[in-house]
Write a protein that holds these residues in place. Structure first.
Motif, PDB file in Angstrom:
ATOM      1  N   THR A  56    -113.078 -82.655 -23.925  1.00  0.00           N
ATOM      2  CA  THR A  56    -112.131 -82.332 -22.596  1.00  0.00           C
ATOM      3  C   THR A  56    -112.203 -80.863 -22.155  1.00  0.00           C
ATOM      4  O   THR A  56    -112.020 -80.354 -21.268  1.00  0.00           O
ATOM      5  CB  THR A  56    -110.787 -82.829 -23.291  1.00  0.00           C
ATOM      6  OG1 THR A  56    -110.635 -84.385 -23.228  1.00  0.00           O
ATOM      7  CG2 THR A  56    -109.817 -82.442 -22.194  1.00  0.00           C
ATOM      8  N   ILE A  57    -111.968 -80.078 -23.306  1.00  0.00           N
ATOM      9  CA  ILE A  57    -111.819 -78.490 -23.390  1.00  0.00           C
ATOM     10  C   ILE A  57    -113.213 -78.005 -22.756  1.00  0.00           C
ATOM     11  O   ILE A  57    -113.300 -77.295 -21.795  1.00  0.00           O
ATOM     12  CB  ILE A  57    -111.634 -78.015 -24.696  1.00  0.00           C
ATOM     13  CG1 ILE A  57    -110.424 -78.249 -24.950  1.00  0.00           C
ATOM     14  CG2 ILE A  57    -111.922 -76.276 -24.297  1.00  0.00           C
ATOM     15  CD1 ILE A  57    -109.959 -77.753 -26.625  1.00  0.00           C
ATOM     16  N   ALA A  58    -114.484 -78.974 -23.095  1.00  0.00           N
ATOM     17  CA  ALA A  58    -115.569 -78.114 -22.687  1.00  0.00           C
ATOM     18  C   ALA A  58    -115.826 -78.550 -21.141  1.00  0.00           C
ATOM     19  O   ALA A  58    -116.243 -77.784 -20.232  1.00  0.00           O
ATOM     20  CB  ALA A  58    -116.768 -79.061 -23.286  1.00  0.00           C
ATOM     21  N   GLU A  60    -112.939 -79.603 -18.935  1.00  0.00           N
ATOM     22  CA  GLU A  60    -112.003 -79.169 -18.115  1.00  0.00           C
ATOM     23  C   GLU A  60    -111.121 -78.010 -18.389  1.00  0.00           C
ATOM     24  O   GLU A  60    -110.181 -77.793 -17.889  1.00  0.00           O
ATOM     25  CB  GLU A  60    -111.094 -80.506 -18.114  1.00  0.00           C
ATOM     26  CG  GLU A  60    -111.929 -81.813 -17.776  1.00  0.00           C
ATOM     27  CD  GLU A  60    -110.704 -82.903 -18.083  1.00  0.00           C
ATOM     28  OE1 GLU A  60    -109.948 -83.123 -17.463  1.00  0.00           O
ATOM     29  OE2 GLU A  60    -111.196 -84.018 -18.719  1.00  0.00           O
ATOM     30  N   GLY A  61    -111.692 -77.353 -19.536  1.00  0.00           N
ATOM     31  CA  GLY A  61    -110.873 -76.236 -20.085  1.00  0.00           C
ATOM     32  C   GLY A  61    -109.615 -76.829 -20.890  1.00  0.00           C
ATOM     33  O   GLY A  61    -109.308 -77.986 -20.991  1.00  0.00           O
ATOM     34  N   LEU A  62    -108.743 -75.924 -21.181  1.00  0.00           N
ATOM     35  CA  LEU A  62    -107.632 -76.111 -21.917  1.00  0.00           C
ATOM     36  C   LEU A  62    -106.585 -76.940 -21.205  1.00  0.00           C
ATOM     37  O   LEU A  62    -105.918 -77.608 -21.573  1.00  0.00           O
ATOM     38  CB  LEU A  62    -106.980 -74.844 -22.754  1.00  0.00           C
ATOM     39  CG  LEU A  62    -107.594 -73.934 -23.791  1.00  0.00           C
ATOM     40  CD1 LEU A  62    -107.157 -72.764 -24.074  1.00  0.00           C
ATOM     41  CD2 LEU A  62    -107.584 -75.034 -25.071  1.00  0.00           C
ATOM     42  N   GLY A  63    -106.822 -76.651 -19.600  1.00  0.00           N
ATOM     43  CA  GLY A  63    -105.799 -77.373 -18.906  1.00  0.00           C
ATOM     44  C   GLY A  63    -105.888 -78.842 -18.844  1.00  0.00           C
ATOM     45  O   GLY A  63    -105.025 -79.463 -18.493  1.00  0.00           O
TER      46      GLY A  63
END
Length: 297
Positions: A56-58, A60-63
């Motif tokens: 998810t972070i990879a 979409e980023g932390l958002g």
């Protein structure tokens, strides 16, 4: 301030604290619950909670961990107004005299009543949230909601109203929502009161410190999910199901098919993140509620 206004204010503060602490865990829970079964010879999109966080972070980023937060954030005031106000009014009805503490069994009844009332607000909010949280997990699946990509909460609502039966479409999954909220809140408020009375050594819990409230609130939140988690899985898969070509005809059909294809473990997909979320998020919620309610007199 009247009791209703105090419950509204304190409930809103508690709900906001719960949402901010818990939403990333909830996002991972929904992704794990709604990811489609792999084709023969292929692997699941997410191998577990940590893998889901990394992907998810990879992508979409932390958002990405806060995706879908707009809908519950926008309704947190109304949601907690209903939950805590209905609970407060039921407490008033069950008290033998004003200010008298209630028994654990009476708090269970109050929690069940509050859960029933709040289900009718929770269902459309959860549908919007789950659609946004799950769309990346379903992107490569024919079982996604018609391949629709949503730009945000309002986009989900507009699509459902236009293409999925109008306002009725927003209440898809109401039966499992009720089956989650009624027993879940009965367990949560019952456990919360039981733990407070245990820590206080009696029914008068007004002098409990913040540490005790954190412990009672965290464990009460865990009891909610421990009591109803399979129902939440059913709710999630129904709410993200393809409207035009659904996999499931209803709650019982979804339950049977999950059990037949994945066994009991299929009804506990995402259980780890849900439990990891429930303790800090509900500890924050109950602490914020109690502190705010007490400060209002």
């Amino acid at each position: 301030m009247g009791d209703v206004a105090k419950d509204l204010t304190a409930g809103t503060v508690g709900g906001a604290a719960q949402l901010i602490c818990g939403h990333p865990f909830d996002t991972i829970k929904v992704k794990l619950q709604s990811q489609p079964a792999p084709q023969p010879g292929q692997l699941l999109k997410y191998s577990g909670a940590i893998d889901a966080v990394k992907q998810t972070i990879a992508a979409e980023g932390l958002g990405g961990l806060y995706k879908g937060m707009g809908a519950p954030l926008a309704t947190v005031a109304a949601f907690n107004a209903v939950l805590f106000t209905v609970r407060g009014q039921m407490e008033a009805l069950l008290r033998s005299e004003p200010g008298a503490p209630l028994s654990v069994n009476q708090q269970i009844v109050c929690g069940a009543g509050a859960g029933f009332a709040v289900s009718f607000l929770a269902c459309p909010t959860e549908l919007i949230k789950c659609r946004l949280q799950a769309q990346s997990a379903l992107a490569d699946s024919a079982g996604s909601a018609g391949g629709v990509k949503y730009g945000g909460p309002m986009d989900v609502a507009k699509h459902v109203l236009r293409s999925e039966g109008g306002a009725r479409g927003l209440f898809k999954g109401l039966v499992p929502t009720l089956a989650r909220e009624v027993p879940g809140n009965a367990a949560m408020f019952g456990v919360y009161e039981a733990l407070k009375q245990y820590l206080a050594g009696g029914r008068d819990t007004s002098e409990l410190g913040r540490g005790s409230l954190i412990v009672a609130g965290g464990l009460a939140g865990a009891s909610f999910w421990g009591a109803v988690y399979p129902t939440d899985v059913v709710k999630s898969v129904i709410q993200v199901d393809n409207h035009k070509n659904p996999k499931f005809s209803g709650s019982f059909d979804a339950f049977r098919k999950i059990l037949a294809s994945e066994g009991v473990k299929g009804l506990y997909k995402g259980f780890g993140p849900a439990m990891a979320r429930s303790v800090p998020a509900n500890a924050a919620c109950f602490l914020a509620y109690e502190v705010t309610r007490s400060s209002l007199g």
